[in-house]
Design a protein around this motif. Structure first.
Motif: not given
Length: 331
Positions: A144-158
């Motif tokens: 299928n492919g490589f995954k992205v993250m999604s959310a209702n807030k920015p996810l930039k750092t752990p």
């Protein structure tokens, strides 16, 4: 003359018998949309299989969980209610074949080239043989492919993951991955994710872009982080007893169809995901976040805990075999 007439009559009867013989039906069930890489590849396999068996086989494809949801389809295959599936690789650990969770380890593949050294090489073949004891015969791996993250807030750092309820597939490795980032993993059937995101039951999820787009998850997710942190792929499998019972010439024709369908699936996977990302961007529903090299390194360092915590569970031998093939370096 009489002999010739009798032989001709016998030939015609045999031909008529073959023509009237009911085709072998293969019910091919999957849980994603028809226009995803897997959905398109399943339809392409159907076309090739029916052509190459000259109608002796009929493939019925059921997309979008029309027959069974995630948790049900494997049992349905083992019971013979369906003959073919293409479940994500994470589905095999709950079945008792934990070695497949090696594919869930974050950042273990940096490219399709690295990935294919495993799926198209001895390590991938070795893993498929482990399914035989479960009444399952493995035919191929589909990307299928490589995954992205999604959310209702920015996810930039752990730190951005802290307290976020993130939907995952049923996988101890994916559970450990999310927990390493401070998130609360939530196991949920794929068909239920859109509504869960829409109603706030979960805050975010991880998917290849083609799944994100075709399930319209981007419409209820404000941010998409282009992380490429993990891989989602499938194994095309059949009921072992059904497969063994097929005539040899039919099996050969189906193997040929599967080989070409696999090339087709893998060729379109990256293209479809790139097009899905472009479509999400064009929709204006989600804002894209591109990680810097330093930010991605921080993700990798944090998520490496999932490698360490699951080495014994998956099996150090198989993990190290993959490390050797891909060149993965936890440091």
């Amino acid at each position: 003359m009489k002999l010739r007439i009798l032989l001709t009559a016998a030939t015609l009867l045999a031909f008529a018998g073959n023509a009237l013989a009911a085709p072998i039906v293969i019910k091919f069930s999957h849980v994603v949309a028809q226009h995803t890489p897997k959905g398109q590849a399943a339809d392409y396999f159907k076309k090739l299989a029916e052509e190459r068996t000259k109608g002796a086989v009929k493939v019925e494809v059921y997309p979008n969980s029309q027959l069974y949801k995630d948790k049900e389809e494997m049992e349905a295959l083992q019971l013979g209610a369906v003959q073919m599936l293409a479940p994500s690789l994470a589905k095999f650990a709950p079945l008792g074949v934990k070695e497949f969770e090696v594919f869930d380890l974050p950042f273990i593949f940096d490219s399709y080239a690295e990935l294919h050294k495993v799926t198209q090489g001895p390590v991938g073949a070795k893993l498929l043989t482990k399914l035989e004891a479960k009444g399952i015969h493995g035919l191929a791996y589909w990307d299928n492919g490589f995954k992205v993250m999604s959310a209702n807030k920015p996810l930039k750092t752990p730190a951005d993951f802290k307290g976020q309820k993130m939907r995952i597939q049923s996988s101890k490795v994916l559970d450990a991955q999310m927990r390493s980032m401070g998130a609360n993993p939530q196991v949920m059937a794929f068909s239920e994710v859109y509504q869960a995101l829409q109603t706030g039951v979960v805050d975010g999820t991880e998917n290849p872009p083609s799944n994100l787009y075709t399930q319209k998850m981007h419409e209820v997710q404000k941010y998409v982080t282009l992380s490429d942190h993990g891989y989602l792929g499938y194994a095309v499998i059949v009921n072992k007893k059904f497969w063994a019972g097929l005539p040899a010439d039919i099996r050969t024709a189906l193997e040929s169809a599967m080989k070409d369908a696999t090339k087709y699936a893998n060729d379109i996977a990256k293209k479809d995901n790139d097009e899905a990302l472009a479509a999400v961007k064009k929709s204006g529903k989600s804002q894209f976040i591109t990680l810097t090299a330093q930010e991605k390194a921080a993700w990798k360092k944090t998520m490496d805990k999932a490698h360490k915590d699951n080495m014994g569970r998956i099996g150090a031998d198989i993990v190290n075999e993959v490390y050797k093939v891909t060149g993965y370096n936890p440091n």
